[in-house]
Design a protein around this motif. Sequence first.
Motif, PDB file in Angstrom:
ATOM      1  N   UNK A 251      38.773  28.321 140.417  1.00 34.24           N
ATOM      2  CA  UNK A 251      38.484  27.449 139.271  1.00 34.24           C
ATOM      3  C   UNK A 251      38.206  28.389 138.105  1.00 34.24           C
ATOM      4  N   UNK A 252      38.906  28.195 136.998  1.00 28.87           N
ATOM      5  CA  UNK A 252      38.776  29.074 135.829  1.00 28.87           C
ATOM      6  C   UNK A 252      38.523  28.215 134.598  1.00 28.87           C
ATOM      7  N   UNK A 253      37.447  28.524 133.887  1.00 30.78           N
ATOM      8  CA  UNK A 253      37.132  27.805 132.644  1.00 30.78           C
ATOM      9  C   UNK A 253      37.020  28.822 131.510  1.00 30.78           C
ATOM     10  N   UNK A 254      37.931  28.736 130.552  1.00 27.98           N
ATOM     11  CA  UNK A 254      38.007  29.704 129.458  1.00 27.98           C
ATOM     12  C   UNK A 254      37.475  29.063 128.171  1.00 27.98           C
ATOM     13  N   UNK A 255      36.771  29.879 127.384  1.00 29.12           N
ATOM     14  CA  UNK A 255      36.292  29.430 126.082  1.00 29.12           C
ATOM     15  C   UNK A 255      36.885  30.362 125.034  1.00 29.12           C
ATOM     16  N   UNK A 256      37.637  29.815 124.086  1.00 32.57           N
ATOM     17  CA  UNK A 256      38.275  30.662 123.075  1.00 32.57           C
ATOM     18  C   UNK A 256      38.519  29.880 121.788  1.00 32.57           C
ATOM     19  N   UNK A 257      38.689  30.628 120.686  1.00 29.05           N
ATOM     20  CA  UNK A 257      38.966  30.020 119.383  1.00 29.05           C
ATOM     21  C   UNK A 257      40.457  29.698 119.252  1.00 29.05           C
ATOM     22  N   UNK A 258      40.752  28.590 118.632  1.00 34.57           N
ATOM     23  CA  UNK A 258      42.126  28.210 118.269  1.00 34.57           C
ATOM     24  C   UNK A 258      43.136  28.395 119.403  1.00 34.57           C
ATOM     25  N   UNK A 259      42.940  27.781 120.546  1.00 30.63           N
ATOM     26  CA  UNK A 259      43.939  27.902 121.619  1.00 30.63           C
ATOM     27  C   UNK A 259      45.255  27.234 121.225  1.00 30.63           C
ATOM     28  N   UNK A 260      46.344  27.807 121.730  1.00 28.16           N
ATOM     29  CA  UNK A 260      47.682  27.260 121.461  1.00 28.16           C
ATOM     30  C   UNK A 260      48.255  26.745 122.782  1.00 28.16           C
ATOM     31  N   UNK A 261      48.655  25.464 122.783  1.00 27.39           N
ATOM     32  CA  UNK A 261      49.163  24.847 124.005  1.00 27.39           C
ATOM     33  C   UNK A 261      50.659  24.566 123.890  1.00 27.39           C
ATOM     34  N   UNK A 262      51.283  24.390 125.042  1.00 24.52           N
ATOM     35  CA  UNK A 262      52.705  24.044 125.080  1.00 24.52           C
ATOM     36  C   UNK A 262      52.841  22.527 125.178  1.00 24.52           C
ATOM     37  N   UNK A 263      53.601  21.922 124.264  1.00 26.64           N
ATOM     38  CA  UNK A 263      53.878  20.494 124.339  1.00 26.64           C
ATOM     39  C   UNK A 263      52.725  19.632 123.867  1.00 26.64           C
ATOM     40  N   UNK A 264      52.979  18.338 123.807  1.00 24.18           N
ATOM     41  CA  UNK A 264      52.001  17.383 123.310  1.00 24.18           C
ATOM     42  C   UNK A 264      50.849  17.168 124.286  1.00 24.18           C
ATOM     43  N   UNK A 265      51.120  17.288 125.570  1.00 25.50           N
ATOM     44  CA  UNK A 265      50.090  16.958 126.572  1.00 25.50           C
ATOM     45  C   UNK A 265      49.108  18.093 126.819  1.00 25.50           C
ATOM     46  N   UNK A 266      49.359  19.256 126.231  1.00 24.09           N
ATOM     47  CA  UNK A 266      48.455  20.418 126.347  1.00 24.09           C
ATOM     48  C   UNK A 266      48.197  20.810 127.805  1.00 24.09           C
ATOM     49  N   UNK A 267      49.242  20.757 128.638  1.00 20.66           N
ATOM     50  CA  UNK A 267      49.072  21.081 130.061  1.00 20.66           C
ATOM     51  C   UNK A 267      49.154  22.576 130.349  1.00 20.66           C
ATOM     52  N   UNK A 268      49.645  23.346 129.379  1.00 23.62           N
ATOM     53  CA  UNK A 268      49.831  24.776 129.620  1.00 23.62           C
ATOM     54  C   UNK A 268      49.373  25.563 128.396  1.00 23.62           C
ATOM     55  N   UNK A 269      48.563  26.612 128.638  1.00 26.90           N
ATOM     56  CA  UNK A 269      48.072  27.446 127.542  1.00 26.90           C
ATOM     57  C   UNK A 269      49.114  28.507 127.175  1.00 26.90           C
ATOM     58  N   UNK A 270      49.366  28.669 125.890  1.00 25.79           N
ATOM     59  CA  UNK A 270      50.356  29.647 125.428  1.00 25.79           C
ATOM     60  C   UNK A 270      49.736  30.831 124.698  1.00 25.79           C
ATOM     61  N   UNK A 271      48.451  30.789 124.394  1.00 28.95           N
ATOM     62  CA  UNK A 271      47.834  31.843 123.574  1.00 28.95           C
ATOM     63  C   UNK A 271      47.976  33.212 124.232  1.00 28.95           C
ATOM     64  N   UNK A 272      48.583  34.143 123.517  1.00 22.84           N
ATOM     65  CA  UNK A 272      48.807  35.477 124.085  1.00 22.84           C
ATOM     66  C   UNK A 272      47.488  36.229 124.280  1.00 22.84           C
ATOM     67  N   UNK A 273      46.502  35.959 123.407  1.00 21.72           N
ATOM     68  CA  UNK A 273      45.221  36.659 123.508  1.00 21.72           C
ATOM     69  C   UNK A 273      44.490  36.338 124.802  1.00 21.72           C
ATOM     70  N   UNK A 274      44.822  35.194 125.420  1.00 19.61           N
ATOM     71  CA  UNK A 274      44.082  34.764 126.604  1.00 19.61           C
ATOM     72  C   UNK A 274      44.282  35.711 127.776  1.00 19.61           C
ATOM     73  N   UNK A 275      45.452  36.348 127.858  1.00 18.33           N
ATOM     74  CA  UNK A 275      45.707  37.289 128.964  1.00 18.33           C
ATOM     75  C   UNK A 275      44.680  38.419 128.924  1.00 18.33           C
ATOM     76  N   UNK A 276      44.571  39.080 127.770  1.00 20.31           N
ATOM     77  CA  UNK A 276      43.658  40.213 127.641  1.00 20.31           C
ATOM     78  C   UNK A 276      42.205  39.757 127.731  1.00 20.31           C
ATOM     79  N   UNK A 277      41.908  38.596 127.176  1.00 19.49           N
ATOM     80  CA  UNK A 277      40.526  38.092 127.199  1.00 19.49           C
ATOM     81  C   UNK A 277      40.042  37.898 128.632  1.00 19.49           C
ATOM     82  N   UNK A 278      40.769  37.141 129.417  1.00 13.38           N
ATOM     83  CA  UNK A 278      40.347  36.857 130.795  1.00 13.38           C
ATOM     84  C   UNK A 278      40.386  38.131 131.637  1.00 13.38           C
ATOM     85  N   UNK A 279      41.437  38.939 131.476  1.00 12.39           N
ATOM     86  CA  UNK A 279      41.559  40.168 132.276  1.00 12.39           C
ATOM     87  C   UNK A 279      40.363  41.077 132.048  1.00 12.39           C
ATOM     88  N   UNK A 280      39.929  41.210 130.788  1.00 10.53           N
ATOM     89  CA  UNK A 280      38.808  42.125 130.519  1.00 10.53           C
ATOM     90  C   UNK A 280      37.494  41.570 131.052  1.00 10.53           C
TER      91      UNK A 280
END
Length: 416
Positions: A92-121
């Motif tokens: 279970x993963x819960x991320x908190x970030x500014x201005x997330x970018x989602x794919x499509x109208x339903x927001x089922x998939x996160x597209x923000x490139x910064x999220x990779x580095x944020x969660x990894x770190x």
Amino acid sequence: APVFCSEKYAGKGDDSFPVGSGAAWALCWTAEGAVARESYVNLIPTPAGGTHEAGLRQATLEAVRSFAEHHALLPKGVKLAAEDVFSRASFVLAVRMLDPSFQGQTKERLNSRDAVALVARMVRDSFELWLNERPEAAKRITELAVRAAQARTRAGQKVEKRKQSGVAILPGKLSDCQSEDTGRNEIFLVEGDSAGGSAKSGRDKELQAILPLRGKVLNTWEVEPGSLFANREVHDIAVALGIDPHAVSAPDAVLANLRYGKVVIMTDADVDGSHIRVLLCTLFYRHFPKLIARGHLYFAQPPLYRLDVPAQGKNRPPRKIYALDGGELEATIDRLRREGIRPEAVSISRFKGLGEMNPEQLWETTMSPDTRRLMRIRMPGAESAKPVMNMLMAKGESAGRRAWMEENGALIGAEI
């Protein structure tokens, strides 16, 4: 199963991420059963995953790989990938970030490139610390990843028969026979190109096919069936025969497309020839057992000696007599002596290999159904040969082989 639960957020003075951005997570590995996965961004569910899950995979890969390398847990040749480490992971993963970018109208998939580095770190260092504090759990997680990597490697090595328009392409070096009567057709698996040339010239083209083999055939005792066709020689043998690898319990229908009634292994009568016969028998016993069980596999028996007997008067012209081995040679000389022929008058020559025979000699001694001697290979009952074959052919059984050879060396020498 141990669960790794934690959270981490960027504080004041963080040069990479805004204050308060970060993640909370719970990770768990199980050996079997279904995996459960949920992810959220700012409390918005993301059932299709996205870049934040990619960051979690990257962090877990780097941490597990670092632990495995530090403790020498990786077998030779195994390189872990994120899919290996993550294949048995629930999270279970819960991320908190500014201005997330989602794919499509339903927001089922996160597209923000910064999220990779944020969660990894946020995950990487704390997970590696957790692994080192719980070495037993970390080793179990690593074992699951290694098993997944090995399965992935085997699947990647799987090679299908080369086909064209749905039909397997016969190997170019196969000299096929003309008849389509599979009950009478024969294929000779011949050691070396020179012997293959003599066999092609001396054969009965109507019924006999020739497949020359170059060098030693692969030891296939521990090769997975899906990886067999990566080896050119094994691929060509299987395609020429028209059958696929199968288990000993397979129905006889696996031989439905067998193209030859007799499969004849024809090698030199020396140690190298014996080794090639063993390797081919290993291939057929391990991967094509029905071929042996149904009586299709044979050894050709080329002679070791030729005796040139001089003429005896007008009614007994010169003769050529062939002997399979030393015992038969002595018996032939005794018979000639009883016929009144002095042994010293007989010229004895020893064949070094099939390549020394001209096509007529090879046909007369080894290939002609009227004069040859074939040895049929039988299948031992109830897989009784399996322990012996494993001792002889498995890579990890060298100690057992040595002990067996020391005990039975005299027997082997006598046979050769």
